[in-house]
Design a protein around this motif. Sequence first.
Motif, PDB file in Angstrom:
ATOM      1  N   SER A 193       0.824  -1.204   0.000  1.00  0.00           N
ATOM      2  CA  SER A 193       0.000   0.000   0.000  1.00  0.00           C
ATOM      3  C   SER A 193       0.859   1.256   0.000  1.00  0.00           C
ATOM      4  O   SER A 193       0.613   2.196  -0.755  1.00  0.00           O
ATOM      5  CB  SER A 193      -0.927  -0.010   1.221  1.00  0.00           C
ATOM      6  OG  SER A 193      -1.676   1.190   1.297  1.00  0.00           O
ATOM      7  N   LYS A 194       1.888   1.280   0.835  1.00  0.00           N
ATOM      8  CA  LYS A 194       2.761   2.454   0.917  1.00  0.00           C
ATOM      9  C   LYS A 194       3.489   2.718  -0.395  1.00  0.00           C
ATOM     10  O   LYS A 194       3.687   3.870  -0.788  1.00  0.00           O
ATOM     11  CB  LYS A 194       3.780   2.269   2.044  1.00  0.00           C
ATOM     12  CG  LYS A 194       3.196   2.360   3.445  1.00  0.00           C
ATOM     13  CD  LYS A 194       4.281   2.157   4.499  1.00  0.00           C
ATOM     14  CE  LYS A 194       3.717   2.262   5.910  1.00  0.00           C
ATOM     15  NZ  LYS A 194       4.772   2.072   6.947  1.00  0.00           N
ATOM     16  N   LEU A 195       3.888   1.645  -1.066  1.00  0.00           N
ATOM     17  CA  LEU A 195       4.636   1.790  -2.316  1.00  0.00           C
ATOM     18  C   LEU A 195       3.727   1.828  -3.539  1.00  0.00           C
ATOM     19  O   LEU A 195       4.206   1.935  -4.663  1.00  0.00           O
ATOM     20  CB  LEU A 195       5.636   0.636  -2.447  1.00  0.00           C
ATOM     21  CG  LEU A 195       6.710   0.560  -1.353  1.00  0.00           C
ATOM     22  CD1 LEU A 195       7.592  -0.658  -1.565  1.00  0.00           C
ATOM     23  CD2 LEU A 195       7.545   1.832  -1.329  1.00  0.00           C
ATOM     24  N   GLN A 196       2.406   1.709  -3.297  1.00  0.00           N
ATOM     25  CA  GLN A 196       1.406   1.738  -4.367  1.00  0.00           C
ATOM     26  C   GLN A 196       1.695   0.660  -5.413  1.00  0.00           C
ATOM     27  O   GLN A 196       1.714   0.920  -6.622  1.00  0.00           O
ATOM     28  CB  GLN A 196       1.338   3.129  -5.016  1.00  0.00           C
ATOM     29  CG  GLN A 196       0.909   4.219  -4.043  1.00  0.00           C
ATOM     30  CD  GLN A 196       0.727   5.571  -4.712  1.00  0.00           C
ATOM     31  OE1 GLN A 196       1.312   5.858  -5.746  1.00  0.00           O
ATOM     32  NE2 GLN A 196      -0.083   6.425  -4.109  1.00  0.00           N
ATOM     33  N   LEU A 197       1.895  -0.555  -4.926  1.00  0.00           N
ATOM     34  CA  LEU A 197       2.155  -1.700  -5.785  1.00  0.00           C
ATOM     35  C   LEU A 197       0.978  -2.659  -5.714  1.00  0.00           C
ATOM     36  O   LEU A 197       0.376  -2.826  -4.655  1.00  0.00           O
ATOM     37  CB  LEU A 197       3.437  -2.423  -5.342  1.00  0.00           C
ATOM     38  CG  LEU A 197       4.706  -1.566  -5.344  1.00  0.00           C
ATOM     39  CD1 LEU A 197       5.861  -2.333  -4.719  1.00  0.00           C
ATOM     40  CD2 LEU A 197       5.059  -1.129  -6.762  1.00  0.00           C
ATOM     41  N   ARG A 198       0.653  -3.312  -6.820  1.00  0.00           N
ATOM     42  CA  ARG A 198      -0.537  -4.164  -6.852  1.00  0.00           C
ATOM     43  C   ARG A 198      -0.290  -5.530  -6.252  1.00  0.00           C
ATOM     44  O   ARG A 198      -1.200  -6.153  -5.728  1.00  0.00           O
ATOM     45  CB  ARG A 198      -1.085  -4.300  -8.268  1.00  0.00           C
ATOM     46  CG  ARG A 198      -0.152  -4.924  -9.273  1.00  0.00           C
ATOM     47  CD  ARG A 198      -0.767  -4.863 -10.670  1.00  0.00           C
ATOM     48  NE  ARG A 198      -2.046  -5.524 -10.727  1.00  0.00           N
ATOM     49  CZ  ARG A 198      -2.176  -6.824 -10.963  1.00  0.00           C
ATOM     50  NH1 ARG A 198      -1.112  -7.586 -11.139  1.00  0.00           N
ATOM     51  NH2 ARG A 198      -3.362  -7.381 -11.028  1.00  0.00           N
ATOM     52  N   ASP A 199       0.953  -6.036  -6.324  1.00  0.00           N
ATOM     53  CA  ASP A 199       1.213  -7.349  -5.747  1.00  0.00           C
ATOM     54  C   ASP A 199       2.714  -7.560  -5.529  1.00  0.00           C
ATOM     55  O   ASP A 199       3.528  -6.661  -5.771  1.00  0.00           O
ATOM     56  CB  ASP A 199       0.632  -8.480  -6.621  1.00  0.00           C
ATOM     57  CG  ASP A 199       1.217  -8.507  -8.024  1.00  0.00           C
ATOM     58  OD1 ASP A 199       2.275  -7.892  -8.251  1.00  0.00           O
ATOM     59  OD2 ASP A 199       0.613  -9.151  -8.900  1.00  0.00           O
ATOM     60  N   ARG A 200       3.076  -8.750  -5.054  1.00  0.00           N
ATOM     61  CA  ARG A 200       4.464  -9.051  -4.724  1.00  0.00           C
ATOM     62  C   ARG A 200       5.376  -9.058  -5.943  1.00  0.00           C
ATOM     63  O   ARG A 200       6.556  -8.738  -5.842  1.00  0.00           O
ATOM     64  CB  ARG A 200       4.525 -10.406  -4.019  1.00  0.00           C
ATOM     65  CG  ARG A 200       3.796 -10.418  -2.690  1.00  0.00           C
ATOM     66  CD  ARG A 200       3.488 -11.830  -2.259  1.00  0.00           C
ATOM     67  NE  ARG A 200       4.653 -12.552  -1.818  1.00  0.00           N
ATOM     68  CZ  ARG A 200       4.909 -12.881  -0.554  1.00  0.00           C
ATOM     69  NH1 ARG A 200       4.057 -12.533   0.389  1.00  0.00           N
ATOM     70  NH2 ARG A 200       5.984 -13.560  -0.221  1.00  0.00           N
ATOM     71  N   ALA A 201       4.823  -9.415  -7.100  1.00  0.00           N
ATOM     72  CA  ALA A 201       5.644  -9.416  -8.311  1.00  0.00           C
ATOM     73  C   ALA A 201       6.145  -8.009  -8.611  1.00  0.00           C
ATOM     74  O   ALA A 201       7.321  -7.809  -8.947  1.00  0.00           O
ATOM     75  CB  ALA A 201       4.848  -9.959  -9.495  1.00  0.00           C
ATOM     76  N   GLN A 202       5.275  -7.023  -8.478  1.00  0.00           N
ATOM     77  CA  GLN A 202       5.699  -5.646  -8.706  1.00  0.00           C
ATOM     78  C   GLN A 202       6.716  -5.200  -7.662  1.00  0.00           C
ATOM     79  O   GLN A 202       7.613  -4.417  -7.960  1.00  0.00           O
ATOM     80  CB  GLN A 202       4.488  -4.715  -8.696  1.00  0.00           C
ATOM     81  CG  GLN A 202       3.637  -4.817  -9.952  1.00  0.00           C
ATOM     82  CD  GLN A 202       2.744  -3.605 -10.145  1.00  0.00           C
ATOM     83  OE1 GLN A 202       2.366  -2.937  -9.176  1.00  0.00           O
ATOM     84  NE2 GLN A 202       2.404  -3.314 -11.385  1.00  0.00           N
ATOM     85  N   ALA A 203       6.580  -5.716  -6.444  1.00  0.00           N
ATOM     86  CA  ALA A 203       7.552  -5.382  -5.402  1.00  0.00           C
ATOM     87  C   ALA A 203       8.932  -5.914  -5.769  1.00  0.00           C
ATOM     88  O   ALA A 203       9.954  -5.236  -5.594  1.00  0.00           O
ATOM     89  CB  ALA A 203       7.101  -5.963  -4.059  1.00  0.00           C
TER      90      ALA A 203
END
Length: 228
Positions: A193-203
């Motif tokens: 949420s803080k990084l505005q990422l949709r899922d772990r793959a984007q992380a």
Amino acid sequence: MTIRVLVADDQAMVRAGLRLLLSGEPDIEVVAMAANGREAVAQASRFAPDVVLMDIRMPELDGLEATRRILAVDETTRVVVLTTFNLDEYVYEALLAGASGFVLKDDPPESLVAAVRTVAGGEALLSPAVTQGVIRQFTRLHRRPPPEAVASLTGRELEVFRLITEGLSNAEIGATLYISDTTVKTHVTRLLSKLQLRDRAQAIVLAYRTGLFEQPDPLRNHAPWDGR
């Protein structure tokens, strides 16, 4: 809860084989099939699948653009890229487009079934055969500075983030940090949420493109974090 799957591949035998394999699982239902990217986009819009198994190279509209269009309409859909090459250049572009992971077509059948369940559960999936290739590719890409939002992550969230990039599951992260699965899930939800990422793959993509965990202090050039 039944996982609804769309199979998109331009080879009829591959589609039939995947449908036969997945339909034999009690918790998986193949709701639609597509022979090209345009059909995949249309079928995804019609059937709203939980997971799309996407061949990356298809006629009319390739899997890369189809992935972009599907996720632009419904970002809750999870896309798993199917590839025959463990270093297919389009795999990396698919991850950047929002795919949740990829598997090789010649992976064991049980790996494919596990992949569907993994991404449906909200986790990223990188086939063991290609994980190192993905890492090497992303570390060669033009580096970008970490987003300023990284400075808002707590110390524990950074630890969880680092372990995610190493491919650990929630259970493995919990065992490593001596915390419960529920606590891990809470940290993952907050950092995404803080990084505005949709899922772990984007992380994972973010971490490798910025070289975040290759530095002694990932926040060296950013505001200090509170150490929690």
